[in-house]
Design an enzyme around this catalytic site. Structure first.
Site, PDB file in Angstrom:
ATOM      1  N   ASP A  28       0.862  -1.190   0.000  1.00 55.06           N
ATOM      2  CA  ASP A  28       0.000   0.000   0.000  1.00 55.06           C
ATOM      3  C   ASP A  28       0.898   1.241   0.000  1.00 55.06           C
ATOM      4  O   ASP A  28       1.760   1.403   0.864  1.00 55.06           O
ATOM      5  CB  ASP A  28      -0.904  -0.013   1.245  1.00 55.06           C
ATOM      6  CG  ASP A  28      -1.966   1.088   1.191  1.00 55.06           C
ATOM      7  OD1 ASP A  28      -3.152   0.747   1.259  1.00 55.06           O
ATOM      8  OD2 ASP A  28      -1.597   2.270   1.089  1.00 55.06           O
ATOM      9  N   ASP A  54      -3.719   2.294  -5.356  1.00 57.72           N
ATOM     10  CA  ASP A  54      -2.436   2.291  -4.638  1.00 57.72           C
ATOM     11  C   ASP A  54      -2.224   1.056  -3.764  1.00 57.72           C
ATOM     12  O   ASP A  54      -1.374   1.065  -2.886  1.00 57.72           O
ATOM     13  CB  ASP A  54      -2.281   3.581  -3.812  1.00 57.72           C
ATOM     14  CG  ASP A  54      -2.849   3.480  -2.410  1.00 57.72           C
ATOM     15  OD1 ASP A  54      -3.879   2.808  -2.225  1.00 57.72           O
ATOM     16  OD2 ASP A  54      -2.246   4.069  -1.496  1.00 57.72           O
ATOM     17  N   GLU A  55      -2.957  -0.016  -4.038  1.00 53.90           N
ATOM     18  CA  GLU A  55      -2.945  -1.143  -3.115  1.00 53.90           C
ATOM     19  C   GLU A  55      -3.094  -2.468  -3.851  1.00 53.90           C
ATOM     20  O   GLU A  55      -3.906  -2.573  -4.760  1.00 53.90           O
ATOM     21  CB  GLU A  55      -4.134  -0.927  -2.164  1.00 53.90           C
ATOM     22  CG  GLU A  55      -4.290  -1.923  -1.083  1.00 53.90           C
ATOM     23  CD  GLU A  55      -5.608  -1.717  -0.318  1.00 53.90           C
ATOM     24  OE1 GLU A  55      -6.262  -0.664  -0.490  1.00 53.90           O
ATOM     25  OE2 GLU A  55      -5.969  -2.632   0.420  1.00 53.90           O
TER      26      GLU A  55
HETATM   27  N1  DCP Z   1      -8.404   8.732  -1.373  1.00 55.49           N
HETATM   28  C1  DCP Z   1      -9.414   9.659  -1.587  1.00 55.49           C
HETATM   29  N2  DCP Z   1     -10.406   9.844  -0.659  1.00 55.49           N
HETATM   30  C2  DCP Z   1     -10.384   9.150   0.506  1.00 55.49           C
HETATM   31  C3  DCP Z   1      -9.378   8.196   0.743  1.00 55.49           C
HETATM   32  C4  DCP Z   1      -8.391   8.017  -0.224  1.00 55.49           C
HETATM   33  O1  DCP Z   1      -9.425  10.296  -2.640  1.00 55.49           O
HETATM   34  N3  DCP Z   1     -11.340   9.361   1.423  1.00 55.49           N
HETATM   35  C5  DCP Z   1      -7.345   8.584  -2.384  1.00 55.49           C
HETATM   36  C6  DCP Z   1      -6.164   9.433  -2.005  1.00 55.49           C
HETATM   37  C7  DCP Z   1      -5.144   8.486  -1.504  1.00 55.49           C
HETATM   38  C8  DCP Z   1      -5.454   7.223  -2.256  1.00 55.49           C
HETATM   39  O2  DCP Z   1      -6.865   7.240  -2.463  1.00 55.49           O
HETATM   40  O3  DCP Z   1      -3.823   8.965  -1.740  1.00 55.49           O
HETATM   41  C9  DCP Z   1      -5.061   5.956  -1.541  1.00 55.49           C
HETATM   42  O4  DCP Z   1      -5.808   5.807  -0.350  1.00 55.49           O
HETATM   43  P1  DCP Z   1      -5.166   5.310   1.002  1.00 55.49           P
HETATM   44  O5  DCP Z   1      -6.282   5.026   1.939  1.00 55.49           O
HETATM   45  O6  DCP Z   1      -4.171   4.236   0.750  1.00 55.49           O
HETATM   46  O7  DCP Z   1      -4.454   6.603   1.578  1.00 55.49           O
HETATM   47  P2  DCP Z   1      -2.999   7.168   1.295  1.00 55.49           P
HETATM   48  O8  DCP Z   1      -2.237   6.329   0.333  1.00 55.49           O
HETATM   49  O9  DCP Z   1      -3.147   8.595   0.893  1.00 55.49           O
HETATM   50  O10 DCP Z   1      -2.334   7.165   2.714  1.00 55.49           O
HETATM   51  P3  DCP Z   1      -1.714   5.926   3.518  1.00 55.49           P
HETATM   52  O11 DCP Z   1      -0.264   6.242   3.665  1.00 55.49           O
HETATM   53  O12 DCP Z   1      -2.435   5.936   4.825  1.00 55.49           O
HETATM   54  O13 DCP Z   1      -1.959   4.679   2.725  1.00 55.49           O
HETATM   55 MG    MG Z   2      -2.098   4.222   0.597  1.00 57.51          MG
END
Ligand code: DCP
Ligand code: MG
Length: 436
Positions: free
Chosen positions: A24, A137-138
């Site tokens: 992730d 991203d996962e």
């Molecule tokens: N995303 C979004 N709205 C949300 C949650 C996520 O648009 N409510 C988008 C932005 C993130 C991406 O999806 O960058 C991936 O979600 P993640 O939950 O994996 O969050 P991040 O990668 O940003 O942070 P982390 O380091 O916690 O994985």
């Molecule tokens: Mg993420």
């Protein structure tokens, strides 16, 4: 072998436990912005959805870990984020603001993030035979046949380092004998985490965690569990399974198993489509050849564009023409080798449609299949040699069937515009005309 004969989460015939990676990306959208704007590295960065530069509308899509320190989080209103973390520009005009306590705001650029995500997925597919893409991203990787538990940490570090070095974004990786433990492990030391949970350690790894970390336990269930005196995953694992089932039904039994580290889901591949298609219905059936051709051209362009975005080469081009009432006719042409050639898609699609020039048609579709994925963005004909044996001249096949398994619902309205469909890779990861 990719584990088809082995129950995942359980030792295979050789006594091996499955090795599952969950990857992730860290603050993914913000990481992408930093990749193309390196001055943002180490700075608080907020990416806003429905946000325009200088404005305060929209919602936070993600925030860099530096910005999270100020209480900025996903799904928050930009206005609220700005209260906690003003813009850097504001510090230039307001002497009371400490520039170090301000951040950089950027609007979402999903096309760019998808292209970065594709580069990451390229590495993941290179690292494992079975990849289950979950989101932009996962992904889960089953690497049981690529490594061994004794060296699993080094294997995972290699994947993580490749993403860092070759794509320029950071991933957190969890390694465990099943999917749910791997997911919790990847989250455990974020950002830049690498956590390995060996077989036999899963239950003790989970035990001290909040019960809310168990997959399937949302805030509501967590509250209900607390009422039962269950705070941690260990409490849940030690609870009376009958009582859990009485309270939560079958889900209670499942949560109990998860908390004990039992998860027998197999990592099944997803994310490499078998085909890409687009279709569009006319308000009323039409026999106007120009209208049909025009629509097919538009769809062909859209499909070719989608294939290029995904880095997919195609070897088969097909059209669908639905004649009233619901007769689905498909015609396909297979090429001698895989191509990325939008003009050819259009040309072949229009040629195939020629057979229906006089027919009354209520819906048309265009599809490319027999996909292969070139490394990187650039596609060329150089890959032909490595593909299945050429068929010789283009062959025409007529296969009457529904366009594809995940066909979009019938839309009898022009205003709905073209619909998009992608079929999942089949478990064997193969594609053929027979899948039509
Ligand atoms: N995303 C979004 N709205 C949300 C949650 C996520 O648009 N409510 C988008 C932005 C993130 C991406 O999806 O960058 C991936 O979600 P993640 O939950 O994996 O969050 P991040 O990668 O940003 O942070 P982390 O380091 O916690 O994985
Ligand atoms: Mg993420």
């Amino acid at each position: 072998m990719t584990g088809g004969s082995r129950l995942p989460g359980t030792p295979d015939g050789d006594g091996r436990d499955a090795i599952v990676l969950h990857v992730d990306m860290d603050c993914f959208y913000a990481a992408c912005e930093r990749r193309r704007e390196p001055e943002l590295r180490g700075e608080p960065v907020v990416v806003g959805m429905g946000y325009d530069p200088g404005e305060s509308h929209g919602a936070v899509a993600t925030a860099s870990y530096e910005a999270r320190e100020y209480g900025v989080e996903s799904a928050q209103a930009i206005g609220e984020a700005l209260d906690r973390l003003p813009r850097r520009a504001a510090a230039e005009t307001d002497p009371d603001l400490d520039p170090a306590a301000t951040g950089h705001y950027r609007p979402v650029d999903i096309d760019y993030y998808e292209s970065v995500g594709e580069e990451v997925k390229e590495i993941l597919h290179d690292s494992a035979d079975v990849v289950r893409e979950v989101s932009i991203d996962e992904a889960y990787l089953d690497v049981t046949d690529r490594t061994a538990w004794t060296v699993a940490e080094g294997f995972a570090r290699h994947v993580k380092n490749r993403i860092d070095r070759e794509v320029g974004v950071t991933a957190s990786v969890g390694v465990a004998p099943n999917m749910s433990a791997a997911k919790i492990a990847s989250d455990h030391d974020k950002p830049d985490g690498l956590v390995v949970v060996e077989p036999g350690e899963v239950r003790s790894f989970l035990a001290p965690l909040d019960a809310g970390e168990i997959h399937g336990v949302g805030p509501v269930t967590a509250r209900e569990l607390r009422e039962l005196g269950i705070e941690t995953a260990g409490d849940l694992a030690g609870a009376d399974p009958d009582a859990l089932e009485a309270r939560f039904g079958e889900r209670g039994a499942e949560l109990y198993r998860r908390a004990r580290g039992e998860d027998d889901r197999e990592v099944t591949p997803r994310g490499r489509p078998k085909s890409l298609s687009r279709e569009s219905a006319f308000t009323e059936a039409t026999d106007d050849p120009d209208r049909k051709r025009e629509r097919v051209r538009t769809l062909a362009e859209a499909v070719a564009d989608r294939a290029r975005q995904k880095g997919a080469l195609y070897r088969t081009i097909a059209i669908k023409a639905v004649t009233p009432p619901f007769d689905v006719n498909t015609r396909a042409t297979s090429l001698p080798g895989p191509v990325d050639d939008p003009e050819l898609v259009e040309e072949v699609a229009v040629e195939l449609l020629g057979e229906f020039d006089d027919a009354s048609v209520r819906k048309v579709g265009v599809r490319v299949s027999n996909l292969s994925f070139a490394a990187g963005e650039q596609t060329s004909l150089g890959g032909w040699g490595g593909q299945s044996a050429p068929d010789g001249d283009a062959e025409r096949t007529g296969v009457a069937d529904s366009f594809d398994a995940s066909d979009s619902p019938d839309l009898d309205d022009d205003s709905n515009g073209p619909t998009d469909a992608e079929t999942d890779a089949d478990p064997a990861g193969q594609s053929s005309l027979a899948d039509f």
